[in-house]
Write a protein that holds these residues in place. Structure first.
Motif, PDB file in Angstrom:
ATOM      1  N   THR A   7      -4.886   8.097   6.234  1.00  0.00           N
ATOM      2  CA  THR A   7      -4.086   7.265   7.134  1.00  0.00           C
ATOM      3  C   THR A   7      -3.453   8.088   8.264  1.00  0.00           C
ATOM      4  O   THR A   7      -2.941   7.531   9.217  1.00  0.00           O
ATOM      5  N   GLN A  51       2.464   1.869  -3.398  1.00  0.00           N
ATOM      6  CA  GLN A  51       1.499   2.374  -4.381  1.00  0.00           C
ATOM      7  C   GLN A  51       1.246   3.864  -4.156  1.00  0.00           C
ATOM      8  O   GLN A  51       1.105   4.638  -5.111  1.00  0.00           O
ATOM      9  N   SER A  55      -6.194   8.948  -0.292  1.00  0.00           N
ATOM     10  CA  SER A  55      -5.724   7.692   0.286  1.00  0.00           C
ATOM     11  C   SER A  55      -4.545   7.899   1.221  1.00  0.00           C
ATOM     12  O   SER A  55      -4.353   7.145   2.178  1.00  0.00           O
ATOM     13  N   HIS A  69       0.831  -1.198   0.000  1.00  0.00           N
ATOM     14  CA  HIS A  69       0.000   0.000   0.000  1.00  0.00           C
ATOM     15  C   HIS A  69       0.871   1.256   0.000  1.00  0.00           C
ATOM     16  O   HIS A  69       0.628   2.205  -0.763  1.00  0.00           O
TER      17      HIS A  69
END
Length: 261
Positions: free
Chosen positions: A78, A8, A74, A5
């Motif tokens: 987090t 990416q 994205s 992740h």
């Protein structure tokens, strides 16, 4: 964050800006320099990115279309996730059934979705990811403005003056920010400001969701002065002097516990 992740996300960041330093990547991804350097080395060997002194650059020299100067959704969601969730929960507690509200796109406001599901509201949002979540998990009425989809940020923006926004009226508008301080509520891109100011014209109160790391921070552009902010929701790690300064300006400051886990 899983290695796959994180890597990416590094690709996404580089495709947007073409170059990023190790330091910048560590800040954006909340990872150590050693971890980022290992990622860059592995990814460069696979030909996914190009390793350069002090950082990395995209292997794809053509920028993606529809780019704005804002961090990826994205990536943002987090950061300080547990604290943002508490802030989002408190924001929803300001709402009552049958209210009409506006929710600006962003990682902090996206987390309101979980708590909105128990209410019956009329919601206008430019966040297609939030709109999708709410429609799948609740009976709230959801409206979207017209415009182009910006996939990285998960939002819809229009460069036209007239759209569905002008037909909507709300009691509150909820939005996040990259920074809020003496200069006002900050934003990272003029196109975002134009869209958000159109939304703000249709509401009675402006509610800012900003965890303590955003307080006192500056950005390239000012969305609005502090005099236009009605409520600020932050966490208990916030600088007490900054909180006092906001309250002295007539802003209602709501503080939630800082999530340590």
């Amino acid at each position: 964050m899983l290695e796959k992740h994180r890597q990416q996300l590094i690709i996404d960041i580089l495709e947007k800006s073409q170059f990023a330093s190790v330091r910048s990547l560590t800040q954006q991804l909340n990872a150590s320099e050693a971890t980022i350097r290992r990622d860059i080395t592995k990814m460069a060997k696979r030909g996914e990115i190009t390793k350069i002194r002090g950082g990395a650059e995209s292997a794809n020299k053509e920028k993606k279309k529809n780019q704005i100067a804002s961090t990826s959704f994205s990536v943002d969601k987090t950061k300080q996730a547990d604290t943002k969730r508490l802030i989002a929960k408190r924001a929803v507690e300001l709402c009552s059934d049958a209210d009409s509200i506006i929710i600006n796109g962003g990682s902090s406001t996206y987390m309101m979705g979980e708590f909105l599901c128990s209410l019956q509201l009329n919601i206008l949002t430019n966040s297609f990811v939030l709109a999708n979540y709410i429609t799948e998990n609740s009976d709230n009425q959801v409206s979207l403005p017209g415009g182009e989809i910006y996939r990285d940020q998960g939002i819809i923006l229009s460069s036209y003056e007239s759209d569905t926004i002008e037909n909507y009226r709300a009691t509150m508008m909820f939005m996040g920010t990259p920074g809020i301080g003496e200069f006002g509520v900050m934003e990272s891109d003029p196109l975002l400001i134009r869209s958000e100011q159109k939304l703000k014209k249709q509401t009675e109160k402006l509610v800012i969701l900003a965890d303590s790391t955003k307080l006192g921070q500056h950005s390239n552009f000012i969305f609005c002065p502090l005099s236009e902010v009605d409520i600020l929701i932050t966490d208990s790690n916030a600088d007490k002097k900054l909180i006092q300064d906001f309250e002295n300006l007539g802003i209602q400051v709501i503080i939630v516990p800082f999530a340590t886990v």
